[in-house]
Design a protein around this motif. Structure first.
Motif, PDB file in Angstrom:
ATOM      1  N   ASN A   1      -0.080 -11.835 -10.774  1.00 24.53           N
ATOM      2  CA  ASN A   1      -0.320 -11.252 -12.088  1.00 24.53           C
ATOM      3  C   ASN A   1      -0.296  -9.732 -11.965  1.00 24.53           C
ATOM      4  OD1 ASN A   1      -2.980 -10.528 -11.046  1.00 24.53           O
ATOM      5  ND2 ASN A   1      -3.522 -12.682 -11.416  1.00 24.53           N
ATOM      6  N   ILE A   2      -0.423  -9.061 -13.112  1.00 23.34           N
ATOM      7  CA  ILE A   2      -0.359  -7.594 -13.121  1.00 23.34           C
ATOM      8  C   ILE A   2      -1.511  -6.990 -12.327  1.00 23.34           C
ATOM      9  CG2 ILE A   2      -0.580  -5.562 -14.604  1.00 23.34           C
ATOM     10  CD1 ILE A   2       1.082  -6.898 -16.663  1.00 23.34           C
ATOM     11  N   ALA A   3      -2.689  -7.623 -12.371  1.00 22.59           N
ATOM     12  CA  ALA A   3      -3.840  -7.092 -11.635  1.00 22.59           C
ATOM     13  C   ALA A   3      -3.531  -6.996 -10.143  1.00 22.59           C
ATOM     14  CB  ALA A   3      -5.070  -7.971 -11.868  1.00 22.59           C
ATOM     15  N   MET A   4      -2.910  -8.039  -9.582  1.00 19.44           N
ATOM     16  CA  MET A   4      -2.542  -7.998  -8.166  1.00 19.44           C
ATOM     17  C   MET A   4      -1.493  -6.916  -7.904  1.00 19.44           C
ATOM     18  SD  MET A   4      -2.370 -11.942  -6.758  1.00 19.44           S
ATOM     19  CE  MET A   4      -2.002 -11.383  -5.086  1.00 19.44           C
ATOM     20  N   LEU A   5      -0.562  -6.772  -8.835  1.00 16.72           N
ATOM     21  CA  LEU A   5       0.456  -5.727  -8.687  1.00 16.72           C
ATOM     22  C   LEU A   5      -0.194  -4.348  -8.608  1.00 16.72           C
ATOM     23  CD1 LEU A   5       3.437  -6.567 -11.089  1.00 16.72           C
ATOM     24  CD2 LEU A   5       3.475  -6.484  -8.590  1.00 16.72           C
ATOM     25  N   ILE A   6      -1.128  -4.084  -9.505  1.00 13.08           N
ATOM     26  CA  ILE A   6      -1.742  -2.760  -9.568  1.00 13.08           C
ATOM     27  C   ILE A   6      -2.625  -2.512  -8.342  1.00 13.08           C
ATOM     28  CG2 ILE A   6      -3.257  -1.243 -10.885  1.00 13.08           C
ATOM     29  CD1 ILE A   6      -0.519  -1.748 -12.150  1.00 13.08           C
ATOM     30  N   VAL A   7      -3.372  -3.536  -7.891  1.00  9.03           N
ATOM     31  CA  VAL A   7      -4.186  -3.379  -6.677  1.00  9.03           C
ATOM     32  C   VAL A   7      -3.288  -3.063  -5.489  1.00  9.03           C
ATOM     33  CG1 VAL A   7      -5.648  -4.599  -5.012  1.00  9.03           C
ATOM     34  CG2 VAL A   7      -6.101  -4.810  -7.460  1.00  9.03           C
ATOM     35  N   GLY A   8      -2.180  -3.782  -5.387  1.00 13.36           N
ATOM     36  CA  GLY A   8      -1.231  -3.508  -4.317  1.00 13.36           C
ATOM     37  C   GLY A   8      -0.675  -2.103  -4.391  1.00 13.36           C
ATOM     38  N   ARG A   9      -0.367  -1.673  -5.607  1.00 13.55           N
ATOM     39  CA  ARG A   9       0.172  -0.327  -5.793  1.00 13.55           C
ATOM     40  C   ARG A   9      -0.850   0.738  -5.395  1.00 13.55           C
ATOM     41  NH1 ARG A   9       5.305   0.693  -6.151  1.00 13.55           N
ATOM     42  NH2 ARG A   9       5.026   2.426  -7.572  1.00 13.55           N
ATOM     43  N   ILE A  10      -2.111   0.499  -5.691  1.00  8.79           N
ATOM     44  CA  ILE A  10      -3.160   1.454  -5.332  1.00  8.79           C
ATOM     45  C   ILE A  10      -3.258   1.589  -3.810  1.00  8.79           C
ATOM     46  CG2 ILE A  10      -5.656   1.833  -5.342  1.00  8.79           C
ATOM     47  CD1 ILE A  10      -5.675   0.642  -8.191  1.00  8.79           C
ATOM     48  N   LEU A  11      -3.204   0.462  -3.106  1.00 10.25           N
ATOM     49  CA  LEU A  11      -3.249   0.522  -1.640  1.00 10.25           C
ATOM     50  C   LEU A  11      -2.004   1.227  -1.088  1.00 10.25           C
ATOM     51  CD1 LEU A  11      -4.635  -3.033  -0.789  1.00 10.25           C
ATOM     52  CD2 LEU A  11      -5.831  -0.842  -0.621  1.00 10.25           C
ATOM     53  N   LEU A  12      -0.858   0.959  -1.689  1.00  4.15           N
ATOM     54  CA  LEU A  12       0.355   1.676  -1.287  1.00  4.15           C
ATOM     55  C   LEU A  12       0.173   3.174  -1.497  1.00  4.15           C
ATOM     56  CD1 LEU A  12       3.157  -0.580  -2.859  1.00  4.15           C
ATOM     57  CD2 LEU A  12       2.512  -0.470  -0.459  1.00  4.15           C
ATOM     58  N   GLY A  13      -0.449   3.539  -2.605  1.00  5.99           N
ATOM     59  CA  GLY A  13      -0.669   4.947  -2.918  1.00  5.99           C
ATOM     60  C   GLY A  13      -1.588   5.629  -1.921  1.00  5.99           C
ATOM     61  N   ILE A  14      -2.632   4.921  -1.496  1.00  7.70           N
ATOM     62  CA  ILE A  14      -3.529   5.487  -0.481  1.00  7.70           C
ATOM     63  C   ILE A  14      -2.759   5.739   0.807  1.00  7.70           C
ATOM     64  CG2 ILE A  14      -5.557   5.023   0.948  1.00  7.70           C
ATOM     65  CD1 ILE A  14      -6.696   3.428  -1.434  1.00  7.70           C
ATOM     66  N   GLY A  15      -1.912   4.787   1.176  1.00  8.58           N
ATOM     67  CA  GLY A  15      -1.100   4.959   2.374  1.00  8.58           C
ATOM     68  C   GLY A  15      -0.161   6.143   2.270  1.00  8.58           C
ATOM     69  N   VAL A  16       0.482   6.298   1.126  1.00 12.20           N
ATOM     70  CA  VAL A  16       1.383   7.430   0.909  1.00 12.20           C
ATOM     71  C   VAL A  16       0.612   8.744   0.940  1.00 12.20           C
ATOM     72  CG1 VAL A  16       2.826   8.564  -0.841  1.00 12.20           C
ATOM     73  CG2 VAL A  16       3.160   6.143  -0.326  1.00 12.20           C
ATOM     74  N   GLY A  17      -0.574   8.775   0.339  1.00 13.98           N
ATOM     75  CA  GLY A  17      -1.378   9.994   0.323  1.00 13.98           C
ATOM     76  C   GLY A  17      -1.723  10.466   1.723  1.00 13.98           C
ATOM     77  N   PHE A  18      -2.127   9.534   2.593  1.00 15.41           N
ATOM     78  CA  PHE A  18      -2.473   9.896   3.968  1.00 15.41           C
ATOM     79  C   PHE A  18      -1.233  10.302   4.766  1.00 15.41           C
ATOM     80  CE2 PHE A  18      -6.610   8.327   3.079  1.00 15.41           C
ATOM     81  CZ  PHE A  18      -7.445   8.790   4.076  1.00 15.41           C
ATOM     82  N   ALA A  19      -0.132   9.581   4.594  1.00 11.76           N
ATOM     83  CA  ALA A  19       1.086   9.901   5.347  1.00 11.76           C
ATOM     84  C   ALA A  19       1.658  11.244   4.923  1.00 11.76           C
ATOM     85  CB  ALA A  19       2.115   8.795   5.140  1.00 11.76           C
ATOM     86  N   ASN A  20       1.707  11.497   3.626  1.00 13.61           N
ATOM     87  CA  ASN A  20       2.267  12.756   3.141  1.00 13.61           C
ATOM     88  C   ASN A  20       1.383  13.950   3.490  1.00 13.61           C
ATOM     89  OD1 ASN A  20       4.227  11.129   2.110  1.00 13.61           O
ATOM     90  ND2 ASN A  20       3.989  11.754  -0.017  1.00 13.61           N
ATOM     91  N   GLN A  21       0.107  13.701   3.689  1.00 12.63           N
ATOM     92  CA  GLN A  21      -0.809  14.766   4.121  1.00 12.63           C
ATOM     93  C   GLN A  21      -0.579  15.123   5.579  1.00 12.63           C
ATOM     94  OE1 GLN A  21      -3.353  16.646   2.956  1.00 12.63           O
ATOM     95  NE2 GLN A  21      -4.277  17.256   4.883  1.00 12.63           N
ATOM     96  N   SER A  22      -0.419  14.121   6.422  1.00 13.96           N
ATOM     97  CA  SER A  22      -0.433  14.343   7.867  1.00 13.96           C
ATOM     98  C   SER A  22       0.941  14.555   8.493  1.00 13.96           C
ATOM     99  CB  SER A  22      -1.130  13.160   8.559  1.00 13.96           C
ATOM    100  OG  SER A  22      -0.542  11.931   8.175  1.00 13.96           O
ATOM    101  N   VAL A  23       1.968  13.855   8.021  1.00 16.88           N
ATOM    102  CA  VAL A  23       3.269  13.917   8.692  1.00 16.88           C
ATOM    103  C   VAL A  23       3.900  15.312   8.655  1.00 16.88           C
ATOM    104  CG1 VAL A  23       5.647  13.057   8.701  1.00 16.88           C
ATOM    105  CG2 VAL A  23       3.744  11.454   8.447  1.00 16.88           C
ATOM    106  N   PRO A  24       4.001  15.983   7.488  1.00 23.19           N
ATOM    107  CA  PRO A  24       4.598  17.326   7.510  1.00 23.19           C
ATOM    108  C   PRO A  24       3.841  18.305   8.401  1.00 23.19           C
ATOM    109  CG  PRO A  24       4.545  16.472   5.268  1.00 23.19           C
ATOM    110  CD  PRO A  24       3.715  15.551   6.111  1.00 23.19           C
TER     111      PRO A  24
END
Length: 511
Positions: free
Chosen positions: A132-155
């Motif tokens: 359902n959409i709720a699972m989609l959004i929860v998944g997207r939030i976790l993806l976003g946390i991962g992107v936030g940490f990677a984009n902070q540290s990798v450059p």
């Protein structure tokens, strides 16, 4: 000098350092953190163009686009819920980037990448099995946390590991991985759209686990940077690492400067408030404006929604996905051009040339769409005409890919002194994610209301940012990151902030 160019010869230090196999390997592994960001950008637009995905999660949009009475091409996909699916990741990344700042400073760049990859992996699994959409959004939030940490540290990791002469090339490896992730996602979208049974979107979303595993396992074997080791009190280990990555035993001068920067950093108890000091005004401005302008180029209306965009202007399902593959291929190829030239011709030339190229392309694309669909959104597009539109979209994408795409990450990561580096990079990432979120959330609505003038709107922003670069962005090629203050001291405008601070320090010392 009005152009903002800087003469740094004879002012900054020239530390020894060369491309070693160890540096190349570590930077290659670290830059794979860009895969998770790029893959998500590419896959999101593809699945939102699939009928089976829309029918299951966004039935109102599915019915709207299939109604014969709907003839306004500009408004076929307008849905705030649909755009929330895409943009929720970037809102989560924005918030996560503030926590990533403290984690990156306290635990090192490597551990921050490790946490980001593991969180992104969890989000990919949830999205692949979403009911359902709720699972989609929860998944997207976790993806976003991962992107936030990677984009902070990798450059930061790449800029700190690379020798000054090669910093641009190695840092842009991050952007290259983003473009490769987009290209792979576009190819997967094209392939999975043909899977019978309508479950191809699950494959696309679930395969985000692959780049997540790559960066997670990669982070486990990476060493941390000398800068981070010194910052965390591991001085001898930092010196050993510095010798290894520079391929030379003559590292004492650079090591001493790292220690001095670390000592200055330890005095700073509150890096967020320190950023407001007048002497950091140039870096603070750049940390806001460069990522903001990068997203206001309009690139994400192509990368997020390329299949949707191409369907909107009259392409069929397969044709729109193939056009997205073509733009993804152009994006990756043009980024290689940036890698080969950035340390030779410099950042400013690429910034300025890319800006002019994008302005021309956006005006042409907006005009071509306007001629065919006008303000009513009604009309058909022939195959030769469609090819011409794709051609100029590719001109726009290539201009971005060798200028604002990689340089939007490179320049902020190399200009911050150690005492404010994590906090300033966090601001840069959060601003980038904020405007990415805004563009992702309002793009379909803006397409419906601004119509073909949407391309003129983003073209105007590109004009403003090109003017900004010409006057206010200095050249930073070949300058060691610990010596970057000299760049601001020689700039026609920013020097006054540094000079005023130096005078304040002298007055305080004599009083």
């Amino acid at each position: 000098m009005a152009g903002g160019a800087v003469a740094v010869a004879g002012v900054v230090k020239d530390y020894p350092g060369k491309m070693t196999l160890f540096v190349f390997f570590t930077c290659l592994v670290a830059s794979s953190g860009g895969l998770i960001f790029g893959y998500d950008i590419g896959i999101s637009g593809g699945v939102t163009a699939m009928d089976s995905f829309l029918e299951k999660f966004f039935p109102a949009v599915y019915r709207k686009q299939n109604q014969e009475t709907v003839t306004n091409q500009y408004c076929k996909f307008e849905s705030q819920t649909l755009t929330l699916f895409t943009s929720s990741l970037y809102l989560a990344a924005l918030i996560a980037s503030f926590f990533a700042s403290s984690a990156t400073r306290a635990f090192g760049r490597r551990n921050s990448m490790l946490g980001g990859g593991a969180t992104f992996l969890a989000g990919a699994v949830i999205n692949g099995f979403a009911k359902n959409i709720a699972m989609l959004i929860v998944g997207r939030i976790l993806l976003g946390i991962g992107v936030g940490f990677a984009n902070q540290s990798v450059p930061l990791y790449l800029s700190e590991m690379a020798p000054a002469r090669l910093r641009g090339m190695l840092n842009i490896g991050f952007q290259l991985m983003i473009t490769i992730g987009i290209l792979i996602a576009n190819l997967i979208n094209y392939g999975t759209s043909k899977i019978s049974g309508g479950w191809g979107w699950r494959v696309g979303l679930g395969l985000a686990a692959v780049p997540a595993i790559i960066i997670t396992l990669g982070a486990l074997i990476l060493p941390d940077t000398p800068n981070s080791l010194v910052e965390r009190g591991q001085a001898e280990k930092a010196k050993t690492m510095l010798r290894r990555i520079r391929g030379s035993s003559d590292v004492q001068e650079e090591y001493d400067d790292l220690v001095a920067a670390s000592d200055a950093s330890k005095v700073v108890k509150h890096p967020w408030s320190t950023l407001s000091n007048r002497k950091y005004r140039p870096q603070l401005v750049m940390s806001f404006l460069i990522p903001m302008f990068q997203q206001l180029t309009g690139i994400n209306m192509v990368m997020f929604y390329s299949p949707v965009l191409f369907k909107t202007i009259g392409f069929g399902d397969d044709a729109s996905l193939m056009a997205a593959v073509i733009t993804g291929l152009v994006n990756a190829s043009a980024t290689i051009v940036s890698i080969l030239t950035v340390d030779r011709i410099g950042r400013r030339v690429l910034f300025l040339e890319g800006g002019v190229q994008m302005i021309i392309a956006q005006v042409v694309v907006g005009t071509l769409i306007g001629i065919k669909f006008g303000t009513s959104g009604q009309g058909d597009i022939s195959k030769p005409y469609a090819i011409f539109v794709v051609l100029f979209i590719c001109v726009f994408v290539s201009g971005f890919a060798w200028s604002w795409g990689p340089l939007g990450w490179l320049v902020p990561s190399e200009i911050f002194p150690l005492e404010i580096r994590s906090a300033a990079q966090s601001i840069s990432v959060s601003v980038n994610m904020f405007f990415t979120f805004v563009v992702a959330q309002v793009f379909l609505m803006m397409m419906c209301h601004l119509k073909f003038a949407l391309f003129y709107f983003f073209g105007a922003w590109v004009l403003m940012m090109t003017i900004f670069v010409f006057f206010f962005v200095p050249e930073t090629k070949n300058v060691p990151i610990e010596e970057m203050t000299e760049v601001w001291k020689r700039h026609w405008y920013w020097s006054k902030y540094i000079d005023d601070d130096d005078r304040d320090v002298e007055m305080a010392a004599t009083s």
